[in-house]
Write a protein that holds these residues in place. Structure first.
Motif, PDB file in Angstrom:
ATOM      1  N   VAL A  14       0.875  -1.053   0.050  1.00 23.49           N
ATOM      2  CA  VAL A  14      -0.102  -0.086  -0.200  1.00 23.49           C
ATOM      3  C   VAL A  14       0.859   1.236  -0.003  1.00 23.49           C
ATOM      4  O   VAL A  14       1.886   1.449   0.868  1.00 23.49           O
ATOM      5  N   PHE A  15       0.679   1.938  -0.887  1.00 20.35           N
ATOM      6  CA  PHE A  15       1.280   3.387  -1.076  1.00 20.35           C
ATOM      7  C   PHE A  15       0.406   4.595  -0.593  1.00 20.35           C
ATOM      8  O   PHE A  15      -0.583   4.561  -1.129  1.00 20.35           O
ATOM      9  N   THR A  16       0.713   5.352   0.261  1.00 24.71           N
ATOM     10  CA  THR A  16       0.018   6.618   0.698  1.00 24.71           C
ATOM     11  C   THR A  16       0.990   7.801   0.576  1.00 24.71           C
ATOM     12  O   THR A  16       1.462   8.209   1.658  1.00 24.71           O
ATOM     13  N   PRO A  17       1.102   8.256  -0.712  1.00 25.49           N
ATOM     14  CA  PRO A  17       1.938   9.280  -0.732  1.00 25.49           C
ATOM     15  C   PRO A  17       1.245  10.736  -0.407  1.00 25.49           C
ATOM     16  O   PRO A  17      -0.041  10.953  -0.454  1.00 25.49           O
ATOM     17  N   ARG A  18       1.882  11.521   0.259  1.00 25.64           N
ATOM     18  CA  ARG A  18       1.503  12.905   0.574  1.00 25.64           C
ATOM     19  C   ARG A  18       2.745  13.602   0.046  1.00 25.64           C
ATOM     20  O   ARG A  18       3.529  14.441   0.866  1.00 25.64           O
TER      21      ARG A  18
END
Length: 85
Positions: free
Chosen positions: A29-33
């Motif tokens: 899971v990637f959660t870029p900010r």
């Protein structure tokens, strides 16, 4: 797929931004900010920048807007603003 043979990730403009080693049976899971910054200089495509050496940068705040303007002043400072509709 054998271990250590592939990577998965997210790219931007044809270049990798986030990457991780692919592992069979694993959900990644990637959660870029992301934060966006602007600077001026002579840089090579794909060059990793040393942020400690950059002196004329400005953050570009994207808060539900799809367009921003940035002006580099004669004093080498940035003015960043959303265009008027």
């Amino acid at each position: 797929m054998p271990d250590d043979t592939a990577s998965v990730g997210i790219g931007m403009n044809g270049a990798p931004v986030f990457a991780a080693q692919a592992v069979p049976g694993t959900k990644l899971v990637f959660t870029p900010r992301p934060q966006y910054w602007i600077t001026a200089g002579t840089f090579l495509d794909g060059e990793v920048l040393n942020v400690e050496e950059i002196t004329n940068d400005a953050e570009i705040p994207y808060d539900n807007t799809f367009s921003m303007n940035a002006v580099l002043t004669q004093t080498n400072l940035w003015t960043v603003f959303a265009p008027k509709s």
